[in-house]
Motif scaffolding. Structure first.
Motif, PDB file in Angstrom:
ATOM      1  N   VAL A   1      17.911  25.506 -11.846  1.00  0.00           N
ATOM      2  CA  VAL A   1      18.676  25.912 -10.802  1.00  0.00           C
ATOM      3  C   VAL A   1      17.869  26.141  -9.830  1.00  0.00           C
ATOM      4  O   VAL A   1      16.787  26.854  -9.675  1.00  0.00           O
ATOM      5  N   PHE A   2      18.358  25.705  -8.393  1.00  0.00           N
ATOM      6  CA  PHE A   2      17.637  25.989  -7.016  1.00  0.00           C
ATOM      7  C   PHE A   2      18.767  26.274  -6.147  1.00  0.00           C
ATOM      8  O   PHE A   2      19.618  25.424  -5.580  1.00  0.00           O
ATOM      9  N   ALA A   3      18.726  27.443  -5.447  1.00  0.00           N
ATOM     10  CA  ALA A   3      19.383  27.619  -4.417  1.00  0.00           C
ATOM     11  C   ALA A   3      21.123  27.737  -4.900  1.00  0.00           C
ATOM     12  O   ALA A   3      22.003  27.603  -4.192  1.00  0.00           O
ATOM     13  N   GLY A   4      21.327  28.239  -6.154  1.00  0.00           N
ATOM     14  CA  GLY A   4      22.678  28.293  -6.672  1.00  0.00           C
ATOM     15  C   GLY A   4      23.307  27.087  -7.304  1.00  0.00           C
ATOM     16  O   GLY A   4      24.404  26.794  -7.682  1.00  0.00           O
ATOM     17  N   LEU A   5      22.319  26.086  -7.023  1.00  0.00           N
ATOM     18  CA  LEU A   5      22.920  24.422  -7.681  1.00  0.00           C
ATOM     19  C   LEU A   5      22.129  24.228  -8.940  1.00  0.00           C
ATOM     20  O   LEU A   5      20.921  24.214  -8.837  1.00  0.00           O
ATOM     21  N   ASN A   6      22.679  23.437  -9.721  1.00  0.00           N
ATOM     22  CA  ASN A   6      22.212  23.194 -11.022  1.00  0.00           C
ATOM     23  C   ASN A   6      21.831  21.530 -10.944  1.00  0.00           C
ATOM     24  O   ASN A   6      22.907  20.684 -11.082  1.00  0.00           O
ATOM     25  N   TYR A   7      20.750  21.224 -10.419  1.00  0.00           N
ATOM     26  CA  TYR A   7      20.303  19.965 -10.101  1.00  0.00           C
ATOM     27  C   TYR A   7      20.430  18.854 -11.357  1.00  0.00           C
ATOM     28  O   TYR A   7      20.799  17.721 -11.165  1.00  0.00           O
ATOM     29  N   LEU A   8      20.468  19.415 -12.665  1.00  0.00           N
ATOM     30  CA  LEU A   8      20.299  18.526 -13.546  1.00  0.00           C
ATOM     31  C   LEU A   8      21.961  18.147 -14.018  1.00  0.00           C
ATOM     32  O   LEU A   8      22.180  16.971 -14.145  1.00  0.00           O
ATOM     33  N   ALA A   9      22.743  19.175 -13.450  1.00  0.00           N
ATOM     34  CA  ALA A   9      24.351  19.021 -13.590  1.00  0.00           C
ATOM     35  C   ALA A   9      24.758  17.817 -12.590  1.00  0.00           C
ATOM     36  O   ALA A   9      25.431  16.980 -12.974  1.00  0.00           O
ATOM     37  N   ILE A  10      24.157  18.008 -11.425  1.00  0.00           N
ATOM     38  CA  ILE A  10      24.438  16.901 -10.345  1.00  0.00           C
ATOM     39  C   ILE A  10      23.952  15.532 -10.738  1.00  0.00           C
ATOM     40  O   ILE A  10      24.542  14.451 -10.671  1.00  0.00           O
ATOM     41  N   LEU A  11      22.678  15.373 -11.311  1.00  0.00           N
ATOM     42  CA  LEU A  11      22.284  14.252 -11.663  1.00  0.00           C
ATOM     43  C   LEU A  11      23.138  13.680 -12.997  1.00  0.00           C
ATOM     44  O   LEU A  11      23.480  12.558 -12.876  1.00  0.00           O
ATOM     45  N   VAL A  12      23.526  14.470 -13.733  1.00  0.00           N
ATOM     46  CA  VAL A  12      24.289  13.988 -15.067  1.00  0.00           C
ATOM     47  C   VAL A  12      25.699  13.583 -14.583  1.00  0.00           C
ATOM     48  O   VAL A  12      26.322  12.526 -14.906  1.00  0.00           O
ATOM     49  N   ALA A  13      26.145  14.198 -13.508  1.00  0.00           N
ATOM     50  CA  ALA A  13      27.505  13.977 -13.037  1.00  0.00           C
ATOM     51  C   ALA A  13      27.309  12.844 -12.275  1.00  0.00           C
ATOM     52  O   ALA A  13      28.521  11.759 -12.329  1.00  0.00           O
ATOM     53  N   ALA A  14      26.551  12.466 -11.567  1.00  0.00           N
ATOM     54  CA  ALA A  14      26.313  11.186 -10.790  1.00  0.00           C
ATOM     55  C   ALA A  14      26.323  10.230 -11.656  1.00  0.00           C
ATOM     56  O   ALA A  14      27.137   9.096 -11.461  1.00  0.00           O
TER      57      ALA A  14
END
Length: 136
Positions: A2-15
């Protein structure tokens, strides 16, 4: 992650999930999509990798924005349900409307608008569910 309130792993998996959803969607509807697009497959050159690269980058941006919107709902509100609802609202307010407008002015066939906007609805719902499932 998590960085700045965003879960970048979630973003990558979602994309990636959105990309996979699109692949299944268009492989299933390739003939109707080609007909609605007006493409003649006999004279088409071999496909370029550029559209796929643009798609991945676009999906990463979309997932990032969606995660930001869902994250702004507040503490404890990043859920699958809220991810899906937010995705549906964003699709209706921005994707469906701009696609319909652009296709209307481009004099595209209605079926192409239906196929493409339905694709984006499904992609957004999948990405919203992923973002919500991962949480912050």
């Amino acid at each position: 992650m998590v960085f700045a309130g965003l879960n970048y792993l979630a973003i990558l998996v979602a994309a990636l999930a959105g990309f996979g959803t699109g692949a299944v969607w268009y492989m299933s509807l390739s003939k109707p999509w080609l007909a609605a697009s007006g493409f003649d497959t006999a004279g088409m050159p071999r496909s370029s990798k550029t559209p796929f690269a643009v798609s991945i980058v676009s999906l990463l941006v979309m997932a990032w924005v969606l995660a930001g919107v869902v994250g702004h709902l507040g503490p404890g509100q990043v859920t699958v349900k809220n991810g899906v609802i937010s995705a549906a609202f964003l699709w209706l307010g921005f994707i469906a409307t701009t696609t319909a407008t652009n296709y209307a002015f481009g004099q595209r066939r209605v079926m192409l608008t239906v196929i493409d906007t339905a694709h984006w609805l499904l992609v957004m719902l999948v990405m919203g569910a992923v973002v919500g499932a991962f949480g912050v």
